[in-house]
Motif scaffolding. Structure first.
Motif, PDB file in Angstrom:
ATOM      1  N   ARG A  15      63.226  75.909  22.642  1.00 15.95           N
ATOM      2  CA  ARG A  15      64.043  74.761  22.211  1.00 15.95           C
ATOM      3  C   ARG A  15      63.312  73.858  21.223  1.00 15.95           C
ATOM      4  NH1 ARG A  15      65.941  73.078  28.314  1.00 15.95           N
ATOM      5  NH2 ARG A  15      66.697  75.138  28.941  1.00 15.95           N
ATOM      6  N   LYS A  16      62.390  74.433  20.462  1.00 15.62           N
ATOM      7  CA  LYS A  16      61.651  73.657  19.470  1.00 15.62           C
ATOM      8  C   LYS A  16      62.352  73.652  18.115  1.00 15.62           C
ATOM      9  CE  LYS A  16      57.218  74.293  21.780  1.00 15.62           C
ATOM     10  NZ  LYS A  16      55.858  74.889  21.714  1.00 15.62           N
ATOM     11  N   ILE A  17      63.292  74.564  17.910  1.00 11.17           N
ATOM     12  CA  ILE A  17      64.124  74.541  16.703  1.00 11.17           C
ATOM     13  C   ILE A  17      65.317  73.644  16.999  1.00 11.17           C
ATOM     14  CG2 ILE A  17      65.597  75.916  15.177  1.00 11.17           C
ATOM     15  CD1 ILE A  17      63.710  78.262  15.614  1.00 11.17           C
ATOM     16  N   LYS A  18      65.474  72.580  16.244  1.00  8.96           N
ATOM     17  CA  LYS A  18      66.493  71.573  16.529  1.00  8.96           C
ATOM     18  C   LYS A  18      67.722  71.790  15.647  1.00  8.96           C
ATOM     19  CE  LYS A  18      63.740  69.667  19.478  1.00  8.96           C
ATOM     20  NZ  LYS A  18      63.970  69.872  20.923  1.00  8.96           N
ATOM     21  N   ARG A  19      68.883  71.935  16.295  1.00  6.60           N
ATOM     22  CA  ARG A  19      70.136  72.174  15.594  1.00  6.60           C
ATOM     23  C   ARG A  19      71.100  71.013  15.839  1.00  6.60           C
ATOM     24  NH1 ARG A  19      71.629  77.878  18.049  1.00  6.60           N
ATOM     25  NH2 ARG A  19      70.432  77.049  19.792  1.00  6.60           N
ATOM     26  N   THR A  20      71.684  70.506  14.770  1.00  8.54           N
ATOM     27  CA  THR A  20      72.666  69.422  14.864  1.00  8.54           C
ATOM     28  C   THR A  20      73.994  69.920  14.315  1.00  8.54           C
ATOM     29  OG1 THR A  20      70.919  67.781  14.508  1.00  8.54           O
ATOM     30  CG2 THR A  20      73.190  67.036  14.243  1.00  8.54           C
ATOM     31  N   TYR A  21      75.053  69.742  15.084  1.00  9.96           N
ATOM     32  CA  TYR A  21      76.387  70.201  14.701  1.00  9.96           C
ATOM     33  C   TYR A  21      77.324  69.020  14.497  1.00  9.96           C
ATOM     34  CZ  TYR A  21      75.066  74.903  16.344  1.00  9.96           C
ATOM     35  OH  TYR A  21      74.467  76.110  16.511  1.00  9.96           O
ATOM     36  N   LEU A  22      78.356  69.247  13.700  1.00  7.35           N
ATOM     37  CA  LEU A  22      79.476  68.323  13.595  1.00  7.35           C
ATOM     38  C   LEU A  22      80.736  69.063  14.033  1.00  7.35           C
ATOM     39  CD1 LEU A  22      78.840  66.523  10.181  1.00  7.35           C
ATOM     40  CD2 LEU A  22      78.499  65.584  12.477  1.00  7.35           C
ATOM     41  N   ALA A  23      81.574  68.373  14.798  1.00 13.01           N
ATOM     42  CA  ALA A  23      82.830  68.968  15.259  1.00 13.01           C
ATOM     43  C   ALA A  23      83.956  67.961  15.094  1.00 13.01           C
ATOM     44  CB  ALA A  23      82.717  69.387  16.726  1.00 13.01           C
ATOM     45  N   LEU A  24      85.106  68.451  14.670  1.00 12.62           N
ATOM     46  CA  LEU A  24      86.322  67.645  14.625  1.00 12.62           C
ATOM     47  C   LEU A  24      87.173  68.078  15.806  1.00 12.62           C
ATOM     48  CD1 LEU A  24      87.818  65.516  12.865  1.00 12.62           C
ATOM     49  CD2 LEU A  24      89.013  67.433  11.787  1.00 12.62           C
ATOM     50  N   VAL A  25      87.420  67.164  16.738  1.00 13.98           N
ATOM     51  CA  VAL A  25      88.099  67.537  17.979  1.00 13.98           C
ATOM     52  C   VAL A  25      89.444  66.837  18.101  1.00 13.98           C
ATOM     53  CG1 VAL A  25      85.877  67.878  19.102  1.00 13.98           C
ATOM     54  CG2 VAL A  25      87.065  65.690  19.398  1.00 13.98           C
ATOM     55  N   GLU A  26      90.314  67.443  18.862  1.00 11.03           N
ATOM     56  CA  GLU A  26      91.620  66.841  19.123  1.00 11.03           C
ATOM     57  C   GLU A  26      91.487  65.696  20.119  1.00 11.03           C
ATOM     58  OE1 GLU A  26      94.593  70.616  18.263  1.00 11.03           O
ATOM     59  OE2 GLU A  26      94.304  69.940  20.344  1.00 11.03           O
ATOM     60  N   GLY A  27      92.245  64.621  19.874  1.00 16.20           N
ATOM     61  CA  GLY A  27      92.233  63.462  20.753  1.00 16.20           C
ATOM     62  C   GLY A  27      91.180  62.441  20.369  1.00 16.20           C
ATOM     63  N   ILE A  28      91.336  61.227  20.875  1.00 20.33           N
ATOM     64  CA  ILE A  28      90.367  60.153  20.675  1.00 20.33           C
ATOM     65  C   ILE A  28      89.481  60.094  21.913  1.00 20.33           C
ATOM     66  CG2 ILE A  28      90.030  57.706  20.234  1.00 20.33           C
ATOM     67  CD1 ILE A  28      91.364  59.255  17.943  1.00 20.33           C
ATOM     68  N   MET A  29      88.204  60.341  21.745  1.00 20.90           N
ATOM     69  CA  MET A  29      87.287  60.401  22.881  1.00 20.90           C
ATOM     70  C   MET A  29      86.995  59.001  23.414  1.00 20.90           C
ATOM     71  SD  MET A  29      84.663  63.429  21.623  1.00 20.90           S
ATOM     72  CE  MET A  29      83.900  63.582  23.253  1.00 20.90           C
ATOM     73  N   LYS A  30      87.266  58.785  24.705  1.00 22.87           N
ATOM     74  CA  LYS A  30      87.023  57.484  25.324  1.00 22.87           C
ATOM     75  C   LYS A  30      85.531  57.253  25.556  1.00 22.87           C
ATOM     76  CE  LYS A  30      91.515  57.321  27.650  1.00 22.87           C
ATOM     77  NZ  LYS A  30      92.234  57.250  28.956  1.00 22.87           N
ATOM     78  N   THR A  31      84.825  58.314  25.941  1.00 19.70           N
ATOM     79  CA  THR A  31      83.377  58.222  26.117  1.00 19.70           C
ATOM     80  C   THR A  31      82.721  58.485  24.768  1.00 19.70           C
ATOM     81  OG1 THR A  31      83.559  59.029  28.388  1.00 19.70           O
ATOM     82  CG2 THR A  31      81.375  59.112  27.363  1.00 19.70           C
ATOM     83  N   LYS A  32      81.994  57.506  24.251  1.00 20.13           N
ATOM     84  CA  LYS A  32      81.473  57.587  22.886  1.00 20.13           C
ATOM     85  C   LYS A  32      80.154  58.346  22.784  1.00 20.13           C
ATOM     86  CE  LYS A  32      85.040  55.228  21.861  1.00 20.13           C
ATOM     87  NZ  LYS A  32      86.241  55.974  21.415  1.00 20.13           N
ATOM     88  N   GLN A  33      79.478  58.521  23.881  1.00 21.49           N
ATOM     89  CA  GLN A  33      78.204  59.234  23.862  1.00 21.49           C
ATOM     90  C   GLN A  33      77.920  59.759  25.262  1.00 21.49           C
ATOM     91  OE1 GLN A  33      75.103  57.083  21.880  1.00 21.49           O
ATOM     92  NE2 GLN A  33      73.480  58.482  22.466  1.00 21.49           N
ATOM     93  N   GLY A  34      77.408  60.974  25.354  1.00 22.31           N
ATOM     94  CA  GLY A  34      77.134  61.511  26.679  1.00 22.31           C
ATOM     95  C   GLY A  34      76.623  62.937  26.627  1.00 22.31           C
ATOM     96  N   THR A  35      76.547  63.539  27.804  1.00 20.84           N
ATOM     97  CA  THR A  35      76.033  64.905  27.955  1.00 20.84           C
ATOM     98  C   THR A  35      76.991  65.709  28.822  1.00 20.84           C
ATOM     99  OG1 THR A  35      73.726  64.202  27.757  1.00 20.84           O
ATOM    100  CG2 THR A  35      74.130  66.316  28.835  1.00 20.84           C
TER     101      THR A  35
END
Length: 296
Positions: free
Chosen positions: A160-180
């Protein structure tokens, strides 16, 4: 960028001999290690080494890079190079293109294009992708330029030393703005192409952060980081919390589109042979989502 040898200087004595060092620290595969020994081209301080002699601080090791047959079959197609040196290559994949051939008769994958790029730039190596992206996912993909680089990059990815960042366009308005999202993923017995949330599946962890909301279109732009790399991980996880990717009808999207809206945005790779980090960023493609959205 073609090399024939790799030179390394031992900084801290590894308390092992040359053969064990190449196997344990440099991750040289058994077959390649045998080829190196038989070639008589490995040197320590410019001399032919005693393979069982312990290495010392300051020892300079020179290793050969053996030419290979370029495969898969090379196909002339544009390859969008984002970053490159003698050991690795980062390419921007278009949506709708497979990472590697899906069959023996498929010669239109990104790997076929990279094989052509290797031929044109005189790189005599098998095409090795360190990770892969789904056919409809665009963005950064990492390739190794030789077997030693490939072995080390594979380990860096597993650690897990190679760091990957993704962008996604999802359906709906997410109520939780940040999480796991931490939910295990397994195969779907009823659909060969699908994956599903399964308590008996493989551990999967996805971190997300809302970047922008599009209330009138009921869509949300999300940034994601992965701790694991399971098949369809982002697609399954986002669908499991009620926010499938825009256009991802396989995982419950209501909006039909010619691709699902997932993009491998950034990649940060620890260099396999020095202390630097190679970074790349793939700009969002024009077909990432509905044309009327302003995603920047």
């Amino acid at each position: 960028m073609v090399i024939q040898t790799i030179s390394l200087v031992i900084q801290d004595p590894p308390d092992m001999n040359l053969q064990d060092f190449l196997k344990a620290d440099m991750l040289v595969p058994k077959k390649l290690l045998h080829e190196m020994r038989m070639s008589k081209k490995v040197t320590v301080n410019d001399d032919h080494p005693l393979w069982t002699k312990p290495l010392q601080s300051g020892d300079r090791i020179t290793l050969p890079i053996f030419p290979e047959r370029v495969e898969p079959q090379a196909t002339a197609m544009p390859v969008d190079v984002l970053a490159e040196d003698e050991h690795l290559l980062i390419v921007n994949k278009k949506a709708g293109v497979d990472t590697h051939p899906s069959s023996e008769t498929d010669h239109l994958s990104l790997s076929n294009g990279v094989a052509y790029y290797f031929q044109q730039t005189n790189i005599q190596a098998k095409v090795r992708h360190t990770h892969r992206l789904d056919k409809d996912t665009s963005g950064c993909i990492l390739f190794a330029k030789h077997a030693m680089s490939g072995a080390i990059l594979d380990k860096l990815l597993a650690e897990r030393k190679i760091k990957r960042t993704y962008l996604a366009l999802v359906e709906g308005i997410m109520k939780t703005k940040q999480g796991t999202i931490e939910k295990s993923i397994g195969k779907d017995r009823h659909h060969a192409q699908r994956r599903r949330i399964s308590p008996s599946g493989q551990r999967a962890v996805t971190h997300f952060k809302v970047i922008k909301e599009f209330s009138s279109e009921n869509l949300t732009l999300v940034e994601l980081h992965l701790d694991t790399g399971r098949t369809h991980q982002i697609r399954v996880h986002l669908s499991s919390i009620g926010h499938p990717l825009f256009g991802d009808t396989l995982y419950g999207a209501k909006n039909k589109y010619h691709r699902h809206s997932l993009h491998a945005w950034k990649l940060a790779v620890p260099h396999p042979f020095n202390d630097s980090t190679i970074t790349a960023e793939a700009p969002l493609p024009k077909d990432f989502g509905p044309a009327k959205l302003s995603l920047t």
